[in-house]
Design an enzyme around this catalytic site. Structure first.
Site, PDB file in Angstrom:
ATOM      1  N   ARG A   1       0.827  -1.217   0.000  1.00 13.58           N
ATOM      2  CA  ARG A   1       0.000   0.000   0.000  1.00 13.58           C
ATOM      3  C   ARG A   1       0.860   1.265   0.000  1.00 13.58           C
ATOM      4  O   ARG A   1       0.465   2.296  -0.528  1.00 13.58           O
ATOM      5  CB  ARG A   1      -0.946   0.008   1.201  1.00 13.58           C
ATOM      6  CG  ARG A   1      -0.233  -0.025   2.538  1.00 13.58           C
ATOM      7  CD  ARG A   1      -1.213   0.024   3.691  1.00 13.58           C
ATOM      8  NE  ARG A   1      -0.540  -0.205   4.964  1.00 13.58           N
ATOM      9  CZ  ARG A   1      -1.041   0.098   6.141  1.00 13.58           C
ATOM     10  NH1 ARG A   1      -2.225   0.640   6.232  1.00 13.58           N
ATOM     11  NH2 ARG A   1      -0.365  -0.144   7.244  1.00 13.58           N
TER      12      ARG A   1
ATOM     13  N   GLU B   1     -19.096   4.147   0.606  1.00 11.20           N
ATOM     14  CA  GLU B   1     -18.343   3.634  -0.530  1.00 11.20           C
ATOM     15  C   GLU B   1     -19.145   3.668  -1.832  1.00 11.20           C
ATOM     16  O   GLU B   1     -18.591   3.893  -2.915  1.00 11.20           O
ATOM     17  CB  GLU B   1     -17.859   2.213  -0.234  1.00 11.20           C
ATOM     18  CG  GLU B   1     -16.830   2.114   0.907  1.00 11.20           C
ATOM     19  CD  GLU B   1     -17.446   2.099   2.298  1.00 11.20           C
ATOM     20  OE1 GLU B   1     -18.702   2.054   2.392  1.00 11.20           O
ATOM     21  OE2 GLU B   1     -16.706   2.132   3.289  1.00 11.20           O
TER      22      GLU B   1
ATOM     23  N   PHE C   1     -14.561  -3.282   0.910  1.00  9.37           N
ATOM     24  CA  PHE C   1     -15.506  -2.188   0.705  1.00  9.37           C
ATOM     25  C   PHE C   1     -15.360  -1.568  -0.687  1.00  9.37           C
ATOM     26  O   PHE C   1     -16.225  -0.810  -1.128  1.00  9.37           O
ATOM     27  CB  PHE C   1     -15.335  -1.141   1.815  1.00  9.37           C
ATOM     28  CG  PHE C   1     -15.251  -1.781   3.177  1.00  9.37           C
ATOM     29  CD1 PHE C   1     -16.135  -2.798   3.530  1.00  9.37           C
ATOM     30  CD2 PHE C   1     -14.281  -1.410   4.091  1.00  9.37           C
ATOM     31  CE1 PHE C   1     -16.053  -3.431   4.771  1.00  9.37           C
ATOM     32  CE2 PHE C   1     -14.191  -2.026   5.333  1.00  9.37           C
ATOM     33  CZ  PHE C   1     -15.070  -3.037   5.672  1.00  9.37           C
TER      34      PHE C   1
ATOM     35  N   ASP D   1      -7.961  -7.697  12.173  1.00  6.16           N
ATOM     36  CA  ASP D   1      -9.354  -7.246  12.038  1.00  6.16           C
ATOM     37  C   ASP D   1     -10.311  -8.414  11.775  1.00  6.16           C
ATOM     38  O   ASP D   1     -11.484  -8.343  12.105  1.00  6.16           O
ATOM     39  CB  ASP D   1      -9.486  -6.213  10.905  1.00  6.16           C
ATOM     40  CG  ASP D   1      -9.151  -4.813  11.387  1.00  6.16           C
ATOM     41  OD1 ASP D   1      -9.182  -4.576  12.618  1.00  6.16           O
ATOM     42  OD2 ASP D   1      -8.860  -3.956  10.545  1.00  6.16           O
TER      43      ASP D   1
ATOM     44  N   ARG E   1      -1.581  -4.818   3.264  1.00  8.09           N
ATOM     45  CA  ARG E   1      -1.157  -4.095   4.456  1.00  8.09           C
ATOM     46  C   ARG E   1       0.205  -4.518   5.005  1.00  8.09           C
ATOM     47  O   ARG E   1       0.954  -3.664   5.496  1.00  8.09           O
ATOM     48  CB  ARG E   1      -2.209  -4.297   5.542  1.00  8.09           C
ATOM     49  CG  ARG E   1      -1.890  -3.662   6.867  1.00  8.09           C
ATOM     50  CD  ARG E   1      -3.089  -3.797   7.809  1.00  8.09           C
ATOM     51  NE  ARG E   1      -2.885  -3.144   9.078  1.00  8.09           N
ATOM     52  CZ  ARG E   1      -2.485  -3.771  10.179  1.00  8.09           C
ATOM     53  NH1 ARG E   1      -2.237  -5.065  10.150  1.00  8.09           N
ATOM     54  NH2 ARG E   1      -2.316  -3.106  11.311  1.00  8.09           N
TER      55      ARG E   1
HETATM   56  C1  LIG Z   1     -18.348  -0.469   5.335  1.00  6.89           C
HETATM   57  C2  LIG Z   1     -17.121  -0.037   6.074  1.00  6.89           C
HETATM   58  N1  LIG Z   1     -16.361   0.955   5.596  1.00  6.89           N
HETATM   59  C3  LIG Z   1     -15.241   1.330   6.241  1.00  6.89           C
HETATM   60  C4  LIG Z   1     -14.843   0.707   7.394  1.00  6.89           C
HETATM   61  C5  LIG Z   1     -13.553   1.095   8.084  1.00  6.89           C
HETATM   62  N2  LIG Z   1     -13.864   1.744   9.369  1.00  6.89           N
HETATM   63  C6  LIG Z   1     -13.847   1.092  10.542  1.00  6.89           C
HETATM   64  S1  LIG Z   1     -14.297   2.058  11.842  1.00  6.89           S
HETATM   65  C7  LIG Z   1     -14.476   3.413  10.834  1.00  6.89           C
HETATM   66  C8  LIG Z   1     -14.881   4.744  11.401  1.00  6.89           C
HETATM   67  C9  LIG Z   1     -16.174   4.630  12.110  1.00  6.89           C
HETATM   68  O1  LIG Z   1     -16.544   5.871  12.654  1.00  6.89           O
HETATM   69  P1  LIG Z   1     -17.604   5.890  13.814  1.00  6.89           P
HETATM   70  O2  LIG Z   1     -18.782   5.082  13.387  1.00  6.89           O
HETATM   71  O3  LIG Z   1     -17.861   7.279  14.201  1.00  6.89           O
HETATM   72  O4  LIG Z   1     -16.918   5.075  14.986  1.00  6.89           O
HETATM   73  P2  LIG Z   1     -15.809   5.656  16.028  1.00  6.89           P
HETATM   74  O5  LIG Z   1     -14.611   5.984  15.243  1.00  6.89           O
HETATM   75  O6  LIG Z   1     -16.431   6.847  16.655  1.00  6.89           O
HETATM   76  O7  LIG Z   1     -15.609   4.523  16.957  1.00  6.89           O
HETATM   77  C10 LIG Z   1     -14.211   3.071   9.504  1.00  6.89           C
HETATM   78  C11 LIG Z   1     -14.271   3.987   8.382  1.00  6.89           C
HETATM   79  C12 LIG Z   1     -15.668  -0.337   7.854  1.00  6.89           C
HETATM   80  N3  LIG Z   1     -15.361  -1.029   8.973  1.00  6.89           N
HETATM   81  N4  LIG Z   1     -16.801  -0.665   7.197  1.00  6.89           N
END
Ligand SMILES: Cc1ncc(C[n+]2csc(CCOP(=O)(O)OP(=O)(O)O)c2C)c(N)n1
Ligand SMILES: Cc1ncc(C[n+]2csc(CCOP(=O)(O)OP(=O)(O)O)c2C)c(N)n1
Ligand SMILES: [Mg+2]
Ligand SMILES: [Mg+2]
Lengths: 316, 300, 316, 300
Positions: A12, A60, A85, A119, A169
């Site tokens: 990446r 997405e 995604f 993960d 990764r």
């Molecule tokens: C469909 C999808 N897109 C992207 C991700 C990557 N991802 C994991 S947590 C996150 C941020 C989530 O934000 P929020 O819901 O506010 O949770 P917080 O960071 O506050 O715990 C992302 C983008 C994912 N898990 N699933």
């Protein structure tokens, strides 16, 4: 072995480095990301070209549509997120707004396969090659190391049409020449041999080279093809090698259903039926663990390739 | 060529009226378009007359009075307004309008939905039909694409606008709300998205199938500037509404028009029901329907 | 031919008829649909069981999630829509909330393949078999006619686990016995032969029988397998037949990439490399047209199967 | 067994207070849970402490005071309240609470994110971990599933409730708005969905990444009954809010709680930033963090 690891790096980061270069060289290149900028290593691109970056948030589908729209007006969008995604989540969006519409969008997907590690399965897509290869007009690329990912990213910017670029990764061996031009659709013959053809892609290429080395000590001469482009498939290179060796092992960080292995099996079934063994996950989801643990548990390493070679040779 | 008319009419409005004579002319095109729609779907016994008929005034207003279009079609659409049809199933109305504006031969309408045609069941770029910039048909994707094109215009310093049309039932697709949230959050204020609020979808009235409720309130809660146009089948009202929407662009907010239309408008037995969403009239029904929309510009 | 067409019927009506029966016999069966009730032929089920029907509107992702949730509490959800919107549109939702969560959801997809006709490519999914077969734990079924679709629908209600059931829109020959029990995962040997194995699924089974008949007149003895279950694959039946005949033609209303044909090629590559020809779409999108026109244009008919048989026999 | 406590406390509230002694006891559990979270993510140098720490009070309130739970876990969850975690990345807080409630051995927390563990990076049913009914991790899917479970309860004549938790960034996913529209349109009034309004997501503050704006207004425009709870890290306030939400169920509308929390709450250097969304503390940082959350019930 004639290849040496120039120092472990994540693929990446090859993408990120190329994006920085493209930011400077290609004014029409724009980047999109869905709340995973750091994971995609595009901070430098964004910093240098803030107006050419589009942060869609965790959306997405919208990202893919926006990317398609940006091509109208001449932009070359690189839409990037985790591989799951970037494919399964948005298959129909890619299908209609990008592939069927023949839009010049580059879908750039990190954390493909098992090796993103802890993960776990929800993030470990092992079906993305299969999905993307089924889309008419889609080019599907899975480079093997940092240098090649960087080269591939640069190459697809100058190629007109939708591309799926898949990388990962973990830090892995960086062994392809730093200045090697990336030729879309042209397999790289890494090692000549006569007893078996090993066709590997992505993170499995380096293990394939190690396997070839080990096999040599056992008196088995393995030819190794780096099949970085899964579609269009370099059938000529595959056939040439397989006709010589008479058997083949495919190796990919993907389900054995639907992926590179099946593409090879199909090609050979139609043109030159050949014994084949599949080094791939065996129709299971992934799980949490370190990248190395997972590759070992799921049989995606040089040992698995060596075993497969012995099996397939016995079937010649 | 289609742009001639535009060259004359462009810039004329913006809170100005339209003469009765001009309206009459446009009304004739509306009627002919309805005939085209009916004849196209009848010919192949498939396609979507209901939504097409309901949106005819919108299309005529957009293409003849509102959009600033270049002479020749190119994919990039730089330095002109561009339009996206998200609810791609109402392709018949779009095809008729594009053909009669000169994008392709009117005669080609007779290939609609037939093998080897450029006029696919749902609009597509795949066959190279001029006037179309992205494929649609799978619902819910068009607003994202329109936003992308609007962002490209901003990057290119192109002050022209992006228009899009969406079904009301289509708004049940979550991708729309991603796009709606994005456009407001990123001040995409060079887009005008119209919702065909006919209150119908395949399985019945939208409020029975899955209530959309107050769409204005929903768009506003998501940060859009929203205009409601009550009589979406009144050409003057539609033109006025679109001009009003235009005047609201460039002010930091994306603009939505909730356009109240009647599904199947112009054909009495098709109106106010979802029954003709995706069903073609038989010979008798066609005759009846055409008799309600007399030939004006000549059938294809 | 030993099979006779009992009268042309659409396979989706077989689904609808079975749903009516399940509504009466299985109190835990519930149905979901995303604004396509009429196309899925479930009006009777809804009329008789209004509380057991969930209309989600045009929101397929939500439909799949709701279906997953309904299993918690013991329901057996049949979530139905067009095949494209039942797979590619919601792949990640199926993947996480249904397949990886091992939920007892039946994904029932009409209008699969080219034969829905005039709507064109956006509605003509030719990649759904490939997508669904790559999901660990997913059962993938593509019955060949009205009777078999009805039988399959009844059978999956009593099978515990996620299922993808694919059927279509056109009226096609209805030739399987009305009372034939559907055995998931068990290929049906329709016709014995010695020169070539034709493995067909879905709408291609009837053309395969016609082809076999025509081939017989040319002195070619074709064995015909109705491979209604693509996953799990009846490898035993495939191998048994192919070992006898020495060559194989696969026929499916699907892209030749990723589908049934590649599953067969993979199986044979690992166990018994064999010349194979693919009757399938050749990596293109579909288009508008009548069902018959499309099947002819894209080479999905008995003639294409016969040609493929001749080709593959020459390669033995 | 974990249900004992429930048997005593269930039904106690509903606009009633909670004694200081009881609060103290729960607060101790909160603190221990924070220690568990920190130690778990530190041990594997991965996982998501920020959201987990911010939602600790919510989980303790839910599992110790709000939900009516059966003695033994079964997948169907009939005749008990059930909970879905849509923002699956905050699995550490859920695992800790489930373990300490007796769903599985507390000791098992040390397997978090390790090979062959039931405690996967994101919650899953795949390994048979008691307490979990659907996999999550890919964002945006949990509300749909929760609605499905709520519909099943209605069909079964089961009057218990369904709870769900969602990240605020997660609401950018369109599927949520499909679910939100569905639940209101179909009067799914046996569900309480809470949004962890910490204002942060991976790439920064939500309002920078993609503004969510006024979430109450959005949910209300979609037909939900919405409750805002200002201090989502005050146990008493959370319990009160959840009880209030409970009292609003069964009235024809789904109920949402917008819960204002602080990401990383309880560890000073982790608070008010997205930096610790998905990053584990190093040895030194762990020590510092643990010193701010003294052991109460004994570390695993
Ligand atoms: C469909 C999808 N897109 C992207 C991700 C990557 N991802 C994991 S947590 C996150 C941020 C989530 O934000 P929020 O819901 O506010 O949770 P917080 O960071 O506050 O715990 C992302 C983008 C994912 N898990 N699933
Ligand atoms: C993603 C997707 N799901 C389902 C369909 C099938 N479909 C075509 S039109 C339609 C109804 C659309 O309703 P609306 O947007 O109100 O259009 P109208 O019926 O008013 O023309 C549906 C469900 C589709 N084309 N795309
Ligand atoms: Mg409508
Ligand atoms: Mg957040």
């Amino acid at each position: 072995m004639k290849y040496t690891d120039q120092g472990k790096k994540d693929t990446r980061s090859g993408y990120g480095a190329a994006m920085t270069e493209l930011g400077r060289s290609h004014p029409n290149v724009v980047a999109l990301c869905a709340d995973l900028v750091g994971s995609l290593k595009i901070e430098d691109f964004i910093e240098e070209n803030p107006k050419r970056f589009f942060q869609t948030g965790i959306a997405e589908a919208n990202m893919m549509g926006i990317a398609a729209g940006l091509t109208i007006g001449g932009k070359i969008p690189f839409a990037s997120t985790f591989a799951n995604f970037a494919t399964g989540r948005v298959y129909d969006q890619i299908r209609q707004s990008i592939a069927y519409s023949n839009k010049n969008v580059k879908i750039c997907a990190s954390h493909a396969g098992l090796t993103l590690g802890e993960d776990g399965a929800t993030h470990q897509i092992l079906e993305d090659i299969g999905m993307m290869k089924m889309l008419p007009g889609m080019t599907v690329i899975n480079p093997c190391d940092y240098n090649q990912t960087k080269a591939a990213t640069l190459a697809i910017a100058d190629y007109e049409g939708p591309v799926y670029l898949r990388f990962g990764r973990p830090k892995v061996a960086n062994f392809t020449p730093v200045d090697q031009k990336f030729e879309i659709g042209k397999a790289v013959l890494l090692q000549e041999g006569t007893d078996v053809t090993i066709i590997a892609t992505g993170h499995l290429v380096w293990p394939a080279l190690i396997a070839a080395d080990n096999l040599k000590k056992q008196g088995i001469s393995a030819e190794v093809l780096n099949l970085h482009t899964i579609k269009p498939l370099d059938e000529a290179a595959v056939l040439k090698s397989v006709k010589k060796t008479g058997c083949v092992v495919t190796a990919e960080e993907h389900n054995f259903l639907g992926g590179l292995g099946e593409s090879i099996a199909r090609t050979l079934a139609v043109q030159h039926p050949t014994p084949q063994e599949f080094v791939a996950t065996q129709d299971t989801f992934g799980e949490s663990g370190t990248a190395d643990e997972l590759m070992d548990k799921y049989g995606l390493n040089n040992k698995a390739i060596e075993d497969a070679v012995v099996r397939v040779k016995n079937r010649k | 060529m289609y742009s001639q008319k535009i060259a004359i009419t462009f810039g004329k409005f913006l809170n100005q009226g339209i003469t009765m004579a001009e309206l009459d002319k446009l009304q004739n095109i509306v009627t002919q378009t309805r005939r085209d729609i009916l004849r196209m779907v009848h010919d192949v016994n498939s396609g979507h007359p209901g939504g097409s008929l309901g949106c005819t005034e919108f299309f005529i207003a957009l293409y003849y009075e509102i959009m600033n279009l270049k002479d020749d079609f190119d994919m990039d659409g730089k330095e002109e307004d561009i339009f996206f049809l998200s609810n791609g199933h109402i392709s018949p109305v779009w095809y008729s309008v594009l053909a009669r504006k000169g994008y392709f031969p009117v005669k080609e309408l007779e290939t609609f939905r037939k093998l080897n045609s450029r006029l696919q069941g749902h609009p597509t770029t795949h066959e190279g039909l001029p006037g179309i910039r992205v494929s649609s048909g799978s619902l819910g994707q068009g607003m994202s694409v329109a936003i992308g094109a609007a962002l490209a215009k901003k990057l290119n310093g192109d002050e022209h606008l992006v228009y899009s049309l969406h079904g009301d039932g289509e708004l049940q697709e979550g991708q729309n709300w991603e796009a709606i949230m994005y456009a407001a959050g990123n001040k995409v204020d060079n887009i005008i998205s119209t919702v065909d609020r006919n209150g119908q979808q395949i399985d019945g009235p939208t409020e029975d199938v899955l209530p959309l409720g107050n769409l204005k309130q929903k768009f506003e809660a998501f940060g859009w500037d929203v205009l409601e146009v009550q009589d979406g089948n009144n050409l003057e009202a539609v033109i006025k509404g679109l001009n009003e929407a235009k005047s609201r662009t460039g002010k930091g907010k994306p603009v939505a028009i909730i356009l109240d239309t009647v599904m199947g408008h112009g054909v009495d037995f098709m109106m106010h029901t979802h029954a003709w969403h995706g069903k073609a009239p038989n010979d008798e029904q066609l005759e009846d329907a055409l008799s309600q929309n007399a030939e004006t510009l000549g059938d294809y």
